[in-house]
Enzyme design. Structure first.
Site, mmCIF file in Angstrom:
data_model
loop_
_atom_site.group_PDB
_atom_site.id
_atom_site.type_symbol
_atom_site.label_atom_id
_atom_site.label_comp_id
_atom_site.label_asym_id
_atom_site.label_seq_id
_atom_site.Cartn_x
_atom_site.Cartn_y
_atom_site.Cartn_z
ATOM 1 N N CYS A 68 -12.306 1.643 8.247
ATOM 2 C CA CYS A 68 -11.418 1.086 7.215
ATOM 3 C C CYS A 68 -11.581 1.831 5.897
ATOM 4 O O CYS A 68 -12.703 2.137 5.477
ATOM 5 C CB CYS A 68 -11.751 -0.383 6.961
ATOM 6 N N ILE A 82 -12.065 -0.308 -0.748
ATOM 7 C CA ILE A 82 -11.438 -0.890 -1.945
ATOM 8 C C ILE A 82 -11.955 -0.089 -3.137
ATOM 9 O O ILE A 82 -13.164 0.109 -3.290
ATOM 10 C CB ILE A 82 -11.819 -2.387 -2.054
ATOM 11 N N LYS A 127 -9.474 7.190 4.070
ATOM 12 C CA LYS A 127 -10.817 6.729 4.443
ATOM 13 C C LYS A 127 -11.903 7.267 3.519
ATOM 14 O O LYS A 127 -12.801 6.535 3.128
ATOM 15 C CB LYS A 127 -11.110 7.143 5.900
ATOM 16 N N CYS A 170 0.844 -1.212 0.000
ATOM 17 C CA CYS A 170 0.000 0.000 0.000
ATOM 18 C C CYS A 170 0.868 1.246 0.000
ATOM 19 O O CYS A 170 0.367 2.366 -0.166
ATOM 20 C CB CYS A 170 -0.902 0.021 1.217
ATOM 21 N N HIS A 193 -8.710 4.756 -1.095
ATOM 22 C CA HIS A 193 -7.376 4.171 -0.946
ATOM 23 C C HIS A 193 -7.129 3.158 -2.059
ATOM 24 O O HIS A 193 -7.119 1.942 -1.818
ATOM 25 C CB HIS A 193 -7.282 3.532 0.445
#
Lengths: 380, 133
Positions: free
Chosen positions: A206, A209, A328, A83, A332
């Site tokens: 989280c 995606i 967030k 990442c 991401h």
């Protein structure tokens, strides 16, 4: 060593653009950045990408993107650091220019994650950890961070409510960012009541995606004035690694790679944490925001979440963080994230952003802190 | 998936065999070929006892592909008696009663299978230490 400056920035909106492929997005952001710099050629293209081989069955990204961007047979290759691939690619670009190897370099971060579905993406992301001794036990990447979070809450007696300040802040800041994936505010209750992903981590702590590409054009500081009146100077750029496995760290509640990369970047720039006016934190998970603030020298150990909960990371606060929505809420797209951070900081420093700053810092994490880059940028 | 990839790790995964540095005495799990502490490359196999306590844990509700069959399940960082920490699943336990510091012991379990006709991968999991009756 040559001093390095950013003369062009560009990106695609972050989201789930089903009609756009990996190459479409990478070419779009590369040309957006070249147009911003008013150039139509670069000497080298460095691509930041985590897992095109798994997400898209496609490697050779240096060639693919240079080819389809019409850049011809230049120097081009991919840099990978999970990442943290975007930040790693930027660091490689800075090395290429600072060394005098290349005059003008385009660094493009890209990730097209939505070409696979659901739990397959979860499996691919878990490749950032040690496949044979962490991921093989069925522990998702969220799961590893959840274990870090539980230990942090235990060691420092921190409440989950305080950690919620990170997603709440990022969503608030994404509202004004037309490139962000989630442009709506959320309340703490929504975070607390969202579905459990890996206890104690809930869904709204989280990062999503998603897909995206972001690019920056860099050249020497000396040459930068020929292209723009608002160059952004790279004051410090450092990347460090730590153990691949969380289980091999002396402590799991601090990331040694962040601490050492930050110290290196501060030393290069001659600056200290008190000189930094805005920060793009790697808030892939709420806990990473808290630990990041501490490792970068902005909050005491165990006080990062409190620092955020007190409103100090908001726009107008003591240290505005994730000013365009962070991981967030902006989103991401893993290998592109480090470049989104660089262009968002650049906007703030060019006077086109939401924070009036002379100097800012970006932290990009790969894995659970196994690869971390820290970049310090300043107004030219 | 090829069999050798899992076969070559199997003894280490079944019996928790790591390495011990002959120069400085540091033990490692997983096994290493270079001691990160003193850089010695003189290492020997080391058998961990498989007893430890929970350093941190999570309960996975959104598993990666291949692990849906046992959802929800607990995973943990277990601090072994010998000092090293291992990443593992917890098994045979009440998900509501796990806590940091809880004593656990190693057991051999199925980790996952490559589809209905593929190989089955086994390895260690940890469970709460059973009271002696």
């Amino acid at each position: 060593m040559e001093e390095v400056a950013i003369i062009g920035i560009g990106c695609t909106p972050v989201g789930e653009p089903w009609h756009k492929s990996l190459r479409n997005m990478a070419v779009e952001s590369t040309w957006a950045a070249m147009e911003d710099a008013a150039i139509d050629q670069v000497d080298a293209l460095i691509v930041g990408n985590m897992s095109s081989g798994n997400f898209n069955d496609q490697e050779s990204l240096g060639s693919l993107i240079a080819d389809y961007a019409g850049l011809g047979n230049i120097s081009a290759f991919k840099v990978e650091g999970a990442c943290g691939s975007g930040g790693a690619a930027f660091n490689a670009g800075v090395m290429a220019v600072a060394s005098g190897m290349h005059d003008t370099v385009c660094v493009t971060g890209v990730e097209k994650m939505t070409d696979v579905v659901g739990d397959n993406a979860t499996k691919i992301l878990a490749n950032a950890a040690d496949r044979e001794y962490e991921s093989i036990h069925g522990i998702s990447f969220v799961g590893l961070n959840a274990m870090i979070m539980r230990r942090y809450m235990y060691d420092y007696n921190v409440k989950k409510e305080d950690l919620c300040a990170f997603p709440v802040n990022s969503h608030k800041n994404a509202v004004h960012n037309k490139y962000a994936m989630f442009r709506q505010e959320i309340k703490m209750d929504a975070v607390l009541n969202s579905p459990m992903v890996a206890d104690p981590m809930t869904l709204m702590e989280c990062a999503p995606i998603c897909d995206g590409a972001a690019s920056a054009i860099i050249t020497t500081k000396e040459r930068a004035r020929e292209y723009t009146d608002t160059p952004v100077i790279v004051k410090g750029s450092s990347l460090k690694v730590d153990t691949i496995g969380v289980h091999d760290r002396k402590t799991v509640t601090s990331m040694k790679a962040t601490v050492t990369a930050a110290n290196d970047a501060y030393k290069q720039s001659g600056l200290s944490p008190s000189d930094i006016q805005t920060v793009e934190l790697h808030d892939a998970f709420s806990i990473m925001g808290a630990i990041g603030l501490e490792d970068l020298g902005f909050a005491e150990r165990g006080k990062g979440a409190r620092f955020a909960a007190e409103g100090q990371i908001g726009i107008g606060g003591k240290l505005p963080c994730c000013t365009f929505g962070g991981l967030k809420a902006r989103g991401h797209p893993v290998g592109a994230t480090g470049l989104y951070q660089i262009i968002e900081l650049s906007k703030n420093l060019r006077g086109e952003g939401v924070v009036d700053a002379e100097c800012g810092l970006a932290q990009n994490i790969g894995g659970t802190g196994s690869t971390v880059s820290v970049t310090i940028l300043g107004r030219g | 998936m090829s069999v050798p990839r899992h076969w070559r790790e199997s003894v280490k995964r079944y019996r928790l065999i790591g390495s011990k540095c002959k120069a400085c005495g540091k033990v490692h799990y997983p096994e290493r070929t270079v001691c990160p502490l003193c850089k010695s490359r003189e290492l020997e196999p080391f058998q961990f006892k498989g007893n430890g306590k929970i350093y941190s844990y999570t309960i996975i509700w959104a598993p990666p592909e291949g692990y849906e069959y046992c959802k929800p399940y607990a995973a943990a960082l277990v601090e072994l008696e010998e000092g090293e920490i291992v990443t593992t699943q917890l098994t045979d336990c009440d998900l509501e009663k796990i806590e940091i510091g809880m004593p656990v012991e190693i057991v051999l379990r199925k980790l996952f299978a490559y589809g209905e006709s593929g190989i089955i991968v086994y390895g260690y999991k940890f469970r709460p230490v059973l009271p002696i009756l």
